[in-house]
Scaffold this active site. Structure first.
Site, mmCIF file in Angstrom:
data_model
loop_
_atom_site.group_PDB
_atom_site.id
_atom_site.type_symbol
_atom_site.label_atom_id
_atom_site.label_comp_id
_atom_site.label_asym_id
_atom_site.label_seq_id
_atom_site.Cartn_x
_atom_site.Cartn_y
_atom_site.Cartn_z
ATOM 1 N N LYS A 54 0.814 -1.218 0.000
ATOM 2 C CA LYS A 54 0.000 0.000 0.000
ATOM 3 C C LYS A 54 0.846 1.266 0.000
ATOM 4 O O LYS A 54 0.388 2.332 0.410
ATOM 5 C CB LYS A 54 -0.979 0.026 1.179
ATOM 6 N N GLY A 55 2.065 1.128 -0.504
ATOM 7 C CA GLY A 55 2.920 2.309 -0.623
ATOM 8 C C GLY A 55 2.889 2.906 -2.015
ATOM 9 O O GLY A 55 3.315 4.043 -2.227
ATOM 10 N N GLY A 56 2.396 2.113 -2.994
ATOM 11 C CA GLY A 56 2.365 2.569 -4.382
ATOM 12 C C GLY A 56 3.248 1.735 -5.284
ATOM 13 O O GLY A 56 3.722 2.222 -6.309
ATOM 14 N N THR A 57 3.454 0.464 -4.918
ATOM 15 C CA THR A 57 4.369 -0.389 -5.704
ATOM 16 C C THR A 57 3.880 -0.588 -7.131
ATOM 17 O O THR A 57 4.670 -0.566 -8.072
ATOM 18 C CB THR A 57 4.569 -1.756 -5.025
ATOM 19 N N SER A 145 -4.810 2.767 4.677
ATOM 20 C CA SER A 145 -4.985 2.217 3.333
ATOM 21 C C SER A 145 -4.944 0.697 3.356
ATOM 22 O O SER A 145 -5.726 0.026 2.665
ATOM 23 C CB SER A 145 -3.890 2.756 2.407
ATOM 24 N N GLY A 264 -6.756 3.899 -5.204
ATOM 25 C CA GLY A 264 -7.393 5.139 -4.760
ATOM 26 C C GLY A 264 -8.707 4.932 -4.049
ATOM 27 O O GLY A 264 -9.632 5.743 -4.177
ATOM 28 N N ARG A 265 -8.822 3.840 -3.297
ATOM 29 C CA ARG A 265 -10.048 3.606 -2.521
ATOM 30 C C ARG A 265 -10.262 4.755 -1.533
ATOM 31 O O ARG A 265 -9.308 5.302 -0.989
ATOM 32 C CB ARG A 265 -9.951 2.294 -1.743
#
EC number: 2.8.2.-
Length: 300
Positions: A54-57, A145, A264-265
């Site tokens: 949930k860091g943007g991998t 997140s 982007g929940r």
């Protein structure tokens, strides 16, 4: 006359099957020869996005694939964090990689790598000079997140799930519950220190996941430099989609791509006092993370 080694009694469908099999083998060998002729091969990764969850991998991997010298594995392979996959060997892992030219860098991502104890040593045994990418977000935001993703999965299965506040606070001590995985994963320094037993800090690059969302190009330029790649990704390759609220990718004038709708929940509202308590808890770990990595973030 039937082919040598085939009797008159051989059923016709068996002959057809054998002929089709030979034709398939010839085509496969021909394809391999053509690929080898053009020097297209499957390479082990020279860089891996090791986390965090949930860091943007996924966003980072997709954005890096805009670079002509980068080829990405489309799926998470989970080779180093899965004992069953790891037992299949390095050749199995290589087969999971995409075809590429020798000058290109193959990159894969599996966020579970960062927090799995066995992974650093296993990656070190494969390639001790590999480049490692860690993308992080503000720890409390990342924890929320993480919770939101699990919550959505539970709701989809009509299962109940505790509120975020009930999970992050230990009811017996009224302190932050470090047994809750979403909290533990946000203590970045705890895991990074284990990785540093195998790799020098120079082989890591920390990406600001919060900045990647709102202004991705500067972060991507830093990664290009870290990977020793020529600067190729530009503003042309990234455009903001107001409907999605995210940047989408433009590979050329024909092919565009946005991230999956699951990105982007909307996060649930969290009690401000709980958020503040979490931020105070993470603060000393954040300071240590800044010190180790040499990169400072404006986290509360």
């Amino acid at each position: 006359m039937p082919p040598a080694g085939v009797s008159w009694q051989t059923p016709l469908h068996t002959l057809w099957h054998k002929q089709a099999h030979r034709l398939k083998l010839r085509r496969t060998n021909s394809t391999r020869e053509k690929l080898q002729m053009h020097h297209i091969i499957k390479q082990l990764p020279r860089a891996i996005i090791i986390g965090v969850r949930k860091g943007g991998t996924r966003a980072l991997l997709e954005m890096l694939s805009l670079h002509p010298a980068v080829v990405k594995a489309s799926q998470e392979v989970h080779f180093f964090d899965n004992d069953q996959n790891y037992a299949r060997g390095i050749d199995w892992y290589r087969e999971k990689m995409p075809f590429s030219f020798p000058h290109q860098i193959t990159i894969e991502k599996s966020p579970a790598y960062f927090i799995t104890e066995e992974v650093p040593e296993r990656i070190f045994k494969m390639n001790s000079s590999i480049k490692l990418l860690v993308i992080v977000r503000e720890p409390t935001t990342r924890a929320v997140s993480d919770y939101t993703q699990v919550l959505e999965g539970k709701e989809r299965k009509n299962k109940t799930y505790d509120k975020f506040e009930e999970l992050v606070i230990d009811t017996n001590t009224c302190e932050v519950n470090t047994k809750y995985k979403a909290v533990r994963t946000s203590i970045y320094t705890k895991y990074l220190e284990h990785w540093l037993k195998y790799f020098p800090v120079e082989q890591f690059h920390v990406v600001d996941g919060d900045r990647l969302i709102i202004d991705p190009l500067p972060e991507l330029k830093l990664v290009e430099h870290f990977l020793n790649l020529p600067s190729k990704i530009s503003h042309y390759n990234l455009y903001f989609n107001a409907t999605r609220g995210f940047f989408c990718l433009r590979y050329n004038f024909i092919f565009n791509k946005c991230l999956a709708g699951s990105k982007g929940r909307i996060h649930p509202d969290v009690d401000p006092s709980i958020k503040e308590k979490l931020q105070r808890f993470f603060h000393p770990f954040n300071q240590k993370f800044y010190q180790i990595t040499g990169r400072t973030f404006n986290w509360p």
